[in-house]
Design a protein around this motif. Structure first.
Motif, short mmCIF file in Angstrom:
data_model
loop_
_atom_site.label_atom_id
_atom_site.label_comp_id
_atom_site.label_asym_id
_atom_site.label_seq_id
_atom_site.Cartn_x
_atom_site.Cartn_y
_atom_site.Cartn_z
N THR A 94 0.84 -1.21 0.00
CA THR A 94 0.00 0.00 0.00
C THR A 94 0.87 1.25 0.00
OG1 THR A 94 -0.82 -1.19 1.94
CG2 THR A 94 -2.24 0.53 1.00
N PHE A 95 0.54 2.17 -0.87
CA PHE A 95 1.27 3.43 -0.95
C PHE A 95 0.40 4.54 -0.39
CE2 PHE A 95 5.00 2.81 -3.84
CZ PHE A 95 4.86 1.44 -4.05
N ASP A 96 0.96 5.31 0.53
CA ASP A 96 0.26 6.48 1.04
C ASP A 96 0.63 7.65 0.13
OD1 ASP A 96 -0.58 8.73 2.36
OD2 ASP A 96 0.17 8.11 4.33
N CYS A 114 3.93 10.59 -0.49
CA CYS A 114 4.94 10.27 -1.51
C CYS A 114 5.50 11.53 -2.14
CB CYS A 114 4.32 9.38 -2.58
SG CYS A 114 5.47 9.02 -3.92
N LYS A 115 6.82 11.49 -2.42
CA LYS A 115 7.45 12.63 -3.07
C LYS A 115 7.86 12.33 -4.50
CE LYS A 115 9.10 14.61 1.28
NZ LYS A 115 10.21 14.47 2.24
N GLY A 116 7.49 11.17 -4.95
CA GLY A 116 7.76 10.84 -6.35
C GLY A 116 9.23 10.72 -6.69
N GLY A 156 11.11 8.11 -6.81
CA GLY A 156 11.42 6.99 -7.67
C GLY A 156 12.40 5.97 -7.12
N LEU A 157 12.81 6.12 -5.88
CA LEU A 157 13.76 5.14 -5.34
C LEU A 157 13.16 3.74 -5.25
CD1 LEU A 157 15.80 6.90 -2.49
CD2 LEU A 157 16.24 6.75 -4.94
N CYS A 158 11.84 3.69 -5.12
CA CYS A 158 11.18 2.39 -5.00
C CYS A 158 11.05 1.67 -6.35
CB CYS A 158 9.77 2.58 -4.42
SG CYS A 158 8.85 3.87 -5.28
N MET A 187 13.60 0.97 0.58
CA MET A 187 14.29 2.10 -0.05
C MET A 187 13.51 3.41 0.05
SD MET A 187 17.22 1.10 -0.87
CE MET A 187 17.88 2.49 -1.79
N CYS A 188 12.28 3.34 0.50
CA CYS A 188 11.48 4.58 0.52
C CYS A 188 11.89 5.47 1.69
CB CYS A 188 9.99 4.26 0.62
SG CYS A 188 9.03 5.79 0.79
N PRO A 189 12.28 6.70 1.39
CA PRO A 189 12.74 7.58 2.47
C PRO A 189 11.59 8.23 3.24
CG PRO A 189 13.60 8.28 0.31
CD PRO A 189 12.47 7.33 0.07
N ASP A 190 10.35 8.03 2.75
CA ASP A 190 9.29 8.85 3.33
C ASP A 190 8.13 8.08 3.96
OD1 ASP A 190 9.85 11.86 2.97
OD2 ASP A 190 10.61 10.92 1.16
N GLN A 191 8.38 6.85 4.32
CA GLN A 191 7.35 6.05 5.01
C GLN A 191 6.02 6.07 4.26
OE1 GLN A 191 8.74 8.82 7.33
NE2 GLN A 191 10.51 7.54 6.90
S1 SF4 Z 1 10.43 5.83 -2.66
FE1 SF4 Z 1 8.70 6.49 -1.44
S2 SF4 Z 1 8.61 8.68 -1.75
FE2 SF4 Z 1 9.94 7.87 -3.34
S3 SF4 Z 1 8.54 7.54 -5.04
FE3 SF4 Z 1 8.63 5.64 -3.95
S4 SF4 Z 1 6.93 5.72 -2.53
FE4 SF4 Z 1 7.26 7.80 -3.25
#
Ligand code: SF4
Ligand SMILES: Cc1ncc(C[n+]2csc(CCOP(=O)(O)OP(=O)(O)O)c2C)c(N)n1
Ligand SMILES: Cc1ncc(C[n+]2csc(CCOP(=O)(O)OP(=O)(O)O)c2C)c(N)n1
Ligand code: SF4
Ligand code: SF4
Ligand code: SF4
Ligand code: SF4
Ligand code: SF4
Ligand SMILES: [Mg+2]
Ligand SMILES: [Mg+2]
Lengths: 250, 356, 178, 68, 356, 250, 178, 68
Positions: free
Chosen positions: D5-7, D11-13, D15-17, D58-62
């Motif tokens: 699930t993505f909140d 998200c800041k977009g 792209g690390l994920c 890898m997501c920096p923003d939970q």
């Molecule tokens: S890593 Fe996290 S913040 Fe970055 S795009 Fe993916 S879900 Fe969004």
């Protein structure tokens, strides 16, 4: 179904203000997860420093103090001497720790102060818009080295983990990186070990974490991970530099 | 009188801190206040306290920030150049409202200067040597017993107002010995510190100790709150000693060592028929504005004579308080020189004769 | 005696500061107000040292002395430097074993005590100061023998208490010296 | 079976994920803006998800939670 | 007018330093003055100068001590917390009489505070944030062109008096852009520095740069010499802008940004028939005491209104100069807030109406 | 007959104020002799620090600046950047260099600043009456460690030569001692080499010198030499720690 | 026009600060007095940014604006935040491609320019600001076309000078927009 | 033949020159005080001196000069 990955209680949940793709965010999560796993959110005391993470006192769920630029190890020393039973950590950038705060980190390590330092090395001053840090690579362009860092003028990058490992008070020092999943996991192990050794009274512990600054490097977030791997790691090799629980030092 | 002991000023500070329940000292050596550290290096062991020599004055003040921010009563001490190095820390402590006690046993400057007594750090400690708007509560003793009591009180004041208290003494006060009566049992107040970052201790309040506020409205709010706290302190905490003010023609203003010398001068002058009074601020901030401006309004008073071991610092506060009502003259010595009784008496005579 | 001021001066190693402290302590034990103020500075090392002691029946004004009732001089430079600060009618007590000259002033009284010689004859050169303090007590009554003894007991570490009888003996020699 | 699930609001977009997903099912929705004015990431074919949580690591923003 | 360029205040400082012959910059980054460093990191390369990022503000000010003590024109710059850290260095530089130029682009405090504009370091820079008795020559511009000229002059003043000159600006002045005319050829004075520790260069004079004097008589001598130098500067170097003082009923005192706002207020007030004048100190020290006390003596003047981005600092110097002759009111904003024209106008109206 | 040992012109001849037997005096002579031998008395610029040697600007015949406590390397950096052709050196004690001045020395070394630091390690704060220094030995009694330095409270002694040798900007670092004639001679060779490498632009150079403080150690001067040998050298082994002109580092 | 104040506001990445700088520069090249003042702060990153420009024929008083003659709004929050600061009779120029609402006040004039759409149609979204600056020039005469071009030349690095004709084209579209 | 000269006024009587003399001819004159009040060192039997300068090398106070 069971949650195999959920947001840790070690974080308050306040959205972080970091730039998109900045791996400071990953580091925060790792630290917070370890706090939760060790069940010390209620007793740990953290020290924020001055850098992009100046206000991470709002992100970590434990009690926090915000320290002056470079002085987090001294502040943490004060805290620890008052609450020797609490887990105490600092979170510091490379400008904070390796420039203005050099004396404080060296002496916390030399004293074997029972604190853990999370040292985020992104080879730049993120907060103040991309000036040279002590860890900036030779040739790297920054706002204060517009022609690239030139060793003859600006000197050489400092390898803090190697330097601090020469001190008898340092119990555990490892350098890890945020550039891929495997390394992020390795980083968490390192943080766990550092915190554990701290609770056991082993001495000063530090985890140096190679981290990105897409904004000031001028590289997109994914490319920044690559930059860590290609450019930073050769200058800052990963590994354990000091471990009093191991046979010898690296 | 049997429980009087002969103590150095510096030792009195150290023992008073222990009596006040201070169990944490962080400091870096510097003359002429090293005896504080030497004393506490031993004494803290008796009371299971912490004596830690920091790597610098900067580290020391930040250790204070940490330890006091975590809820403890904490002391640091230094002398002039070391106090300069602590100025960023002073400002942070003010912003984060951390109760702290800092001793400055002043030596002569500027720069490396010398180690002899001076009072050249008045501006630094009273007006604000650090950045931004803040105040330290500044206590100046003129004898060892008073130094002892003021040091004890300093901890209460610090806790009560969540403020940095400076014990400001010149080298003479730190180095001299006088009898001190050490109270057996102390009635130190215990202050609850629910704001401290001491580990949530199972509670769920998230404590943060900080001085940064990105929103200017919020930061102005902090500043306004600080300023009203300062107004409260100004209203409640002024301490001052006066003597022979009733019919004084000349009023000497002086603190610390200079006030001691002034007392001799007053006696001598009286013998010669010159009526000299003394106003000795004990709190340099809050400054005893009221008594000075009242005195300035008296017809009997001809002039004020401010005596300091500097080139003229407190005299500005005296002038602000006098506000043009009388002339305020100044006599100061620097570089470790101390004005003699005769020297001041001479000035007094000249003022009385209208020739200063 | 309502207020009484003493300057003690000599070489750095002669125990001048602790002599002053002993005098002050003895007077304090006698119930008096006292103050003691040392010279200090980096030039102290090897150089000369002095201290000012004030003993009074009332609260003491300034502990800083620009003139004194008694000067105790343990070397020649001290005598030369401080002679002029002695008040008219005041007293100079000097260690005649070390100070070969005498004050040039006529308006003060001089007591020349062969303190170092006496002390070393009695086994400890370091006790010269004690003899001069005895002389001070005997001639100017600022503290009595008992209180001086008590002061010694307080100041000396326990392991040196066996020396006290000897010190008191030398004190007495000074006490009776005129 | 796994669920991720993505909140999107967090998200800041960044792209690390995206590149770390072994199933290549995470994408940045360039067609959408969250209230921060950023293009959020999302998972395209939930059914292919193996719940490895690489994206979340890898997501920096939970932003991401993973169930399995 | 064709050689006007649009420049940020920070850039103007940097370029002016280069024009003034400064070839050595040492500094540590801090907002809101980083552009000075960014500019010079590039610009010093053109002129074969040295740009060096120091490891801290403490190191930077001591590099200044070394480089300027060795005879060069040197610049460092910082903002409030960084300036606090330099206070020991300030005092040493004063004691050793080393000509130096330090820029402080003030942000809001206390502590880490915020990065928005403020003027809360007046006490620190003007009264003396370091230990001992010393003065900095403090220059405050209220526009970019003036900032440019004052920076150039700062180097001359520093050399002439062997003093530390502070360029004191708030964040607004540093961040704003205005047209600047950059002089083509400059008539900078060349100062001989026979006192510098630059290597004896075959001569046999042994130069020492220092601020320590063990003998109090000698150290008092240094202090007396410094004080007479300061009196000389007070006599010769006061700079002040006044406007509409002739028939002013209300006199605003303000520096930097506040003075800019005040100018708008004066125009507006005039439209409403309220006569407001302005005294804008350009040198904060030496403070324009004379013009203020003269003005205070005028019957036309009802009151002074001091406006600052702080909780009341320069107002003390205004009060000292007015010396009780008129009332001195104060209005200040903190935390990065800036008073609006309307806000001040409102106060002016109330003063005019007698209701402040 | 010919003078085989005469007082060097590198000293002014002003009698030094150090305590009897304090080996600071020997160090001064060695530095001054090398200045004379290299014929740079007229061009060299020295930087005094704050410690017992605070006023050695009166003893050295070259131009001198007196620096604030710990800041001599920063002052020397300023001087060197203005006069790159001059030989520039600092003279610092262990409190000055290894405590308050830690950041400044680390960064001068990291920058490869072309200066030479004469670092006098006497394991104590001499000037301020014998407090613990960062280099004080474990168990050593000082005025601030009246029960002996206890690692658990006060931390461990710092070996500065070893620590600074980890930095790329350091060109030459050697530890020598004043405890006998042979070692005094060795020290002079080390100073000569450091000064020479500086003039060649090799980078940062430092000679750490083990020195006595009879006064604050409470040991007579000759016994103090013995104390260096017996107590200090085991903690601070003599030798070359960095030499860019050699094959490798020790 | 004796004094003329403009607030330009939008998201961080929209080039709001440099748009203001261009306007100021163009006016300066026209021989006028100008001032430009940015918002700055750590919250800048990703958040909103704005700047204040004053153009005058006389020396400028305060560069800080609590009210303005013209507001150029590049996003909705900017319009909402600054609408009230526009003086009676003043003007709001807004990028109607991004701002769907309109000022609620009646005492001001609104020019809604589809700047982003026009700019991206002409190949570069980043030039939306230029169109609004053209509109400002066309409607309020604070600098002319030539001087705007000169400003562009001065601000843009040489390697971007080939874009100037395109930018001027977009500028002209704005200039003629009412 | 060698000669060693001691500048007794500069000497602090520290004794560092004494044990290093291979000929054991340097002594502290406890019977004499210089104007600093200290017992100076001197050489007892000049004729035995070999001019090795060990004494001078260890002297911290520039007291000794050696000729040969
Ligand atoms: S890593 Fe996290 S913040 Fe970055 S795009 Fe993916 S879900 Fe969004
Ligand atoms: C005393 C002081 N000096 C300078 C600054 C300005 N400053 C804030 S953060 C920072 C550097 C941040 O770099 P780093 O520690 O690497 O953290 P990052 O932002 O890269 O995570 C500086 C110089 C300050 N706040 N205080
Ligand atoms: C800022 C500051 N802090 C402290 C001091 C006091 N101080 C003078 S010298 C010294 C330590 C000297 O020790 P070291 O550097 O080892 O030199 P040594 O005297 O042993 O040769 C200290 C702490 C000072 N002068 N300035
Ligand atoms: S500036 Fe760099 S370090 Fe700071 S939040 Fe942005 S990407 Fe991260
Ligand atoms: S959990 Fe694994 S498979 Fe599922 S979306 Fe994330 S990375 Fe892809
Ligand atoms: S105190 Fe120690 S280091 Fe200082 S001069 Fe004396 S012996 Fe030497
Ligand atoms: S030169 Fe040699 S032999 Fe002669 S006195 Fe000195 S040490 Fe002895
Ligand atoms: S070493 Fe020098 S100072 Fe010491 S006793 Fe010998 S000659 Fe005298
Ligand atoms: Mg960084
Ligand atoms: Mg030392």
């Amino acid at each position: 179904m069971e949650k195999v990955f959920k947001i840790t209680k070690g974080l308050t949940g306040v959205p972080m203000h970091y730039c998109p793709g900045c791996t400071h965010g990953i580091v925060h999560r790792l630290v917070a997860e370890v706090l939760e796993e060790m069940d010390v959110i209620e007793s740990a005391i953290g020290v924020s420093s001055v850098g992009c993470t100046y206000n991470n006192y709002d992100y970590f769920a434990c009690d926090m103090l915000q320290a002056a630029h470079g002085r987090a190890p001294a502040v943490a020393t004060g805290v620890k001497r008052v609450h020797p039973g609490s887990l105490v950590f600092t979170y510091q950038g490379d400008g904070d720790l390796a420039a203005i705060g050099t004396a404080e980190i060296v002496h916390a390590a030399a004293r074997g102060e029972r604190i853990t330092t999370i040292f985020v090395n992104n080879a730049i001053y993120g907060m103040t818009s991309g000036q040279m840090a002590p860890t900036t690579l030779i040739g790297q362009v920054t706002t204060t080295t517009p022609f690239g860092r030139d060793a003859a003028i600006h000197g050489y990058p400092i390898r803090m983990s190697e330097m601090l490992s020469t001190l008898d008070g340092a119990a555990f020092i490892q350098r890890v990186s945020m550039h891929d999943v495997r390394n992020v996991r390795e980083a968490k192990k390192a943080i766990t070990k550092a915190f554990r050794l701290q609770s056991e009274g082993a001495g000063f512990t530090m985890v140096e974490i190679l981290s990105t600054c897409p904004t000031n490097w001028g590289i997109d977030p994914v490319g920044s991970l690559e930059w860590i791997k290609e450019m930073m790691i050769p200058q800052y090799p990963l590994g354990v530099y000091k471990d009093v629980t191991a046979g010898g030092d690296k | 009188m049997s429980n009087r002991v002969l103590m150095k000023g510096n030792e009195a500070i150290a023992e008073a801190a222990v009596k006040a329940g201070c169990r944490h000292y962080f400091g870096y050596p510097i003359t002429p206040q090293t005896e504080i550290a030497h004393y506490l290096a031993k004494r803290m062991k008796d009371v299971d306290g912490v004596f830690l020599q920091a790597e610098s004055e900067v580290a020391a003040i930040n250790m204070v920030y940490g330890a006091a921010g975590a809820g403890a009563r904490v002391l640091t001490s230094s002398s002039s150049p070391g106090i300069s190095l602590k100025q960023e820390g002073f400002s942070y402590i003010a912003g984060a409202e951390i109760p702290s006690v800092v001793v400055n046993v002043m030596r002569c400057g500027p720069g490396l200067g010398g180690i002899l007594p001076a009072q050249g750090d008045y501006f630094q400690c009273v007006k604000g040597g650090g950045h931004g708007d803040y105040k330290n509560l500044v206590l100046a003793a003129s004898g060892v017993q008073e130094l002892f009591s003021l040091t004890m009180e300093a901890f209460d004041l610090a806790d009560k107002y969540r403020i940095l208290v400076v014990i400001l003494a010149d080298g003479t006060i730190g180095q001299m010995m006088e009898p001190v009566i050490i109270p057996e049992d102390t009635d130190m107040k215990i202050f609850d510190k629910p704001w401290a970052a001491s580990g949530k201790k199972g509670g769920n309040v998230h404590h943060t100790i900080k001085s940064i506020y990105i929103d200017p409205v919020v930061l102005e709010g902090l500043n306004n709150r600080l300023q009203s706290k300062y107004r409260e302190i100004e209203a409640n905490e002024v301490r001052v000693e006066t003597s022979a003010l009733e019919d004084a023609e000349i009023v000497i203003t002086a603190f610390g060592t200079c006030a001691r010398i002034a007392k001799n001068v007053i006696k001598e002058a009286a013998r010669e028929g010159i009526k000299v009074g003394l106003i000795r601020p004990i709190t340099l901030w809050p400054f005893p504005v009221e008594i000075i401006s009242e005195t300035a309004r008296k017809d009997s008073v001809k002039a004020f004579l401010d005596i300091e071991l500097n080139a003229g610092q407190m005299v500005e506060d005296v002038r602000l308080a006098v506000n043009g009502k009388k002339e305020v003259l100044f006599h100061g010595r620097t570089g470790g020189m101390i004005p003699s009784q005769e020297e001041i008496l001479d000035i007094v005579r000249r003022i009385a004769g209208g020739g200063f | 005696m309502s207020e009484f001021s003493i300057i003690i001066s000599g070489f750095g190693g002669q125990g001048v500061l602790s002599a002053g402290r002993m005098a002050a302590l003895a007077a304090m034990l006698e119930g008096r107000e006292v103050s003691w103020l040392p010279s200090y500075g980096p030039e102290m090392r090897g150089g000369t040292a002095n201290c000012s002691v004030v003993i009074s029946d009332e609260p003491i004004g300034s502990p800083l002395l620009s003139s004194c009732d008694v000067l105790i001089a343990l070397n020649r430079p001290s005598l030369e430097k401080f002679e002029k600060t002695v008040k008219k009618g005041g007293t100079v007590i000097l260690d005649s074993s070390l100070v070969e000259i005498r004050p040039s002033r006529e308006d003060i009284r001089t007591i020349a005590v062969p303190a170092s010689d006496t002390a070393s004859e009695n086994g400890n050169m370091a006790f010269a100061g004690v003899m001069l303090l005895g002389c001070l007590s005997g001639n100017l009554n600022c503290y009595n023998r008992d209180n001086f003894r008590k002061a010694l007991e307080e100041i000396l570490p326990a392991k040196k208490h066996d020396l006290i009888p000897l010190e008191m003996e030398i004190f007495d020699k000074g006490y009776h010296y005129v | 079976m796994a669920r991720v699930t993505f909140d999107e609001e967090r998200c800041k977009g960044c792209g690390l994920c995206v590149p770390v997903c072994p199933k290549q099912i995470v994408v940045i929705r360039t067609d959408k803006l969250n209230s921060k004015g950023l293009h959020p990431a999302c998972v395209e074919r939930q059914d292919l998800c193996i719940g490895c949580a690489f994206c979340a690591i890898m997501c920096p923003d939970q932003v991401i939670e993973v169930e399995r």
